[in-house]
Design a protein around this motif. Structure first.
Motif, mmCIF file in Angstrom:
data_model
loop_
_atom_site.group_PDB
_atom_site.id
_atom_site.type_symbol
_atom_site.label_atom_id
_atom_site.label_comp_id
_atom_site.label_asym_id
_atom_site.label_seq_id
_atom_site.Cartn_x
_atom_site.Cartn_y
_atom_site.Cartn_z
ATOM 1 N N GLY A 55 3.011 -1.175 -2.140
ATOM 2 C CA GLY A 55 1.550 -0.955 -2.061
ATOM 3 C C GLY A 55 1.622 0.537 -1.958
ATOM 4 N N GLY A 56 1.242 1.668 -1.496
ATOM 5 C CA GLY A 56 0.803 3.375 -2.492
ATOM 6 C C GLY A 56 -0.246 3.341 -0.691
ATOM 7 N N PRO A 57 -0.393 4.815 -0.741
ATOM 8 C CA PRO A 57 -0.965 5.683 -0.097
ATOM 9 C C PRO A 57 -2.640 4.956 -0.735
ATOM 10 C CG PRO A 57 0.070 7.081 -1.309
ATOM 11 C CD PRO A 57 0.164 5.904 -2.008
ATOM 12 N N GLY A 58 -3.572 4.994 0.625
ATOM 13 C CA GLY A 58 -4.503 3.918 0.989
ATOM 14 C C GLY A 58 -4.487 2.379 1.553
ATOM 15 N N THR A 59 -5.138 2.298 1.749
ATOM 16 C CA THR A 59 -5.704 0.549 1.872
ATOM 17 C C THR A 59 -4.929 -0.931 1.209
ATOM 18 O OG1 THR A 59 -6.625 1.069 3.742
ATOM 19 C CG2 THR A 59 -6.453 -0.920 3.807
ATOM 20 N N ASP A 60 -3.767 -0.987 0.960
ATOM 21 C CA ASP A 60 -4.177 -2.370 -0.241
ATOM 22 C C ASP A 60 -4.258 -3.875 1.280
ATOM 23 O OD1 ASP A 60 -3.088 -0.221 -2.001
ATOM 24 O OD2 ASP A 60 -1.442 0.038 -1.609
ATOM 25 N N THR A 61 -4.740 -4.525 -0.273
ATOM 26 C CA THR A 61 -4.226 -6.106 -0.119
ATOM 27 C C THR A 61 -3.633 -6.344 -1.215
ATOM 28 O OG1 THR A 61 -7.009 -6.331 0.616
ATOM 29 C CG2 THR A 61 -5.652 -8.340 0.016
ATOM 30 N N ILE A 62 -2.231 -6.880 -1.143
ATOM 31 C CA ILE A 62 -1.192 -7.452 -1.453
ATOM 32 C C ILE A 62 -0.833 -9.793 -0.923
ATOM 33 C CG2 ILE A 62 1.221 -7.598 -2.059
ATOM 34 C CD1 ILE A 62 1.162 -5.024 -1.380
ATOM 35 N N LYS A 63 -1.341 -10.136 -2.363
ATOM 36 C CA LYS A 63 -0.639 -11.463 -1.962
ATOM 37 C C LYS A 63 0.064 -12.644 -3.131
ATOM 38 C CE LYS A 63 -4.815 -12.253 -4.076
ATOM 39 N NZ LYS A 63 -6.816 -12.213 -3.801
ATOM 40 N N ASN A 64 0.507 -13.056 -2.754
ATOM 41 C CA ASN A 64 1.764 -14.133 -3.778
ATOM 42 C C ASN A 64 2.508 -12.958 -4.407
ATOM 43 O OD1 ASN A 64 -0.788 -16.654 -3.531
ATOM 44 N ND2 ASN A 64 -1.593 -15.408 -5.397
ATOM 45 N N CYS A 65 3.601 -12.686 -3.415
ATOM 46 C CA CYS A 65 4.624 -11.809 -3.705
ATOM 47 C C CYS A 65 5.526 -12.070 -2.890
ATOM 48 C CB CYS A 65 4.207 -10.374 -3.827
ATOM 49 S SG CYS A 65 3.359 -9.420 -4.655
ATOM 50 N N ALA A 66 6.684 -13.142 -3.330
ATOM 51 C CA ALA A 66 7.686 -13.146 -2.984
ATOM 52 C C ALA A 66 8.307 -11.753 -1.596
ATOM 53 C CB ALA A 66 8.958 -13.230 -4.150
ATOM 54 N N THR A 67 8.558 -10.573 -2.143
ATOM 55 C CA THR A 67 8.783 -9.271 -1.223
ATOM 56 C C THR A 67 7.063 -8.638 -1.642
ATOM 57 O OG1 THR A 67 10.710 -9.647 -2.077
ATOM 58 C CG2 THR A 67 10.196 -7.145 -1.070
ATOM 59 N N ASP A 112 -5.700 -0.732 -2.524
ATOM 60 C CA ASP A 112 -5.734 -2.029 -4.454
ATOM 61 C C ASP A 112 -5.641 -2.993 -4.834
ATOM 62 O OD1 ASP A 112 -5.267 0.296 -6.189
ATOM 63 O OD2 ASP A 112 -3.283 1.343 -5.070
ATOM 64 N N ASP A 113 -6.128 -3.857 -4.504
ATOM 65 C CA ASP A 113 -6.482 -5.525 -4.971
ATOM 66 C C ASP A 113 -5.564 -5.860 -5.303
ATOM 67 O OD1 ASP A 113 -6.089 -7.663 -4.161
ATOM 68 O OD2 ASP A 113 -7.431 -8.441 -5.325
ATOM 69 N N ILE A 114 -4.116 -6.547 -5.312
ATOM 70 C CA ILE A 114 -2.496 -6.236 -5.585
ATOM 71 C C ILE A 114 -2.111 -8.328 -5.784
ATOM 72 C CG2 ILE A 114 0.199 -6.432 -5.601
ATOM 73 C CD1 ILE A 114 -0.124 -3.537 -4.902
ATOM 74 N N ASN A 115 -2.671 -8.811 -6.681
ATOM 75 C CA ASN A 115 -1.946 -10.104 -6.677
ATOM 76 C C ASN A 115 -0.843 -10.628 -7.540
ATOM 77 O OD1 ASN A 115 -1.570 -13.146 -6.850
ATOM 78 N ND2 ASN A 115 -3.750 -13.124 -7.636
ATOM 79 N N GLY A 116 0.303 -10.894 -6.784
ATOM 80 C CA GLY A 116 1.775 -11.244 -8.048
ATOM 81 C C GLY A 116 1.693 -12.269 -8.593
ATOM 82 N N ASN A 117 0.508 -13.303 -7.951
ATOM 83 C CA ASN A 117 0.694 -14.872 -9.138
ATOM 84 C C ASN A 117 1.861 -15.233 -8.947
ATOM 85 O OD1 ASN A 117 -2.009 -14.835 -9.554
ATOM 86 N ND2 ASN A 117 -1.716 -14.153 -12.489
ATOM 87 N N GLY A 118 2.545 -14.927 -7.998
ATOM 88 C CA GLY A 118 4.569 -15.741 -8.249
ATOM 89 C C GLY A 118 5.353 -15.118 -9.295
#
Length: 131
Positions: free
Chosen positions: A116-128, A103-109
């Motif tokens: 995330g979860g199973p798999g290779t996730d890209t996470i950005k713009n998240c406080a936690t 997954d590509d996860i963008n919290g947007n602030g």
């Protein structure tokens, strides 16, 4: 006319009393299950479904999807699918659950909590971030 002996009459009365007592005792031991008349049924909302990691957020919307998933301007509980998703939190403090897949996860602030979860996730713009 048939004459009953007093002993025989006493025995018949005693057996009758025993049967009546046994029946009353059995009836008193039967438990009647409680009804659910006083229970209230209400639909589950986002705050009922959020994981404990998001306990500090007050959520107002549930967003479910697959592929490209965009939240709303409010505080969302966003569920990704079992496949690869691109998830954007947009406004508000969101709780984003990636699900399976890459997954590509963008919290947007906005104080977002991204899980995330199973798999290779890209996470950005998240406080936690919880991988």
């Amino acid at each position: 006319m048939i004459a009953f002996h007093p002993v025989r009459l006493a025995m018949i009365a005693l057996v009758g009393l025993i049967l009546i007592s046994t029946g009353a005792g059995f009836a008193a031991s039967v438990a009647v299950p409680a009804s659910r008349l006083s229970e209230t049924i209400r639909p589950a909302g986002p705050n009922d479904l959020k994981p404990t990691e998001c306990a500090g957020l007050t959520l107002t919307n549930i967003v479910i999807g697959s592929g490209n998933i965009d939240g709303t301007g409010g505080n969302d509980l966003i569920f990704g699918s079992a496949g690869a998703d691109s998830i954007k939190g947009l406004g508000g403090g969101d709780c984003i659950l990636g699900g399976g897949g890459d997954d590509d996860i963008n919290g947007n602030g906005g104080g977002d909590i991204c899980i995330g979860g199973p798999g290779t996730d890209t996470i950005k713009n998240c406080a936690t971030t919880i991988p």
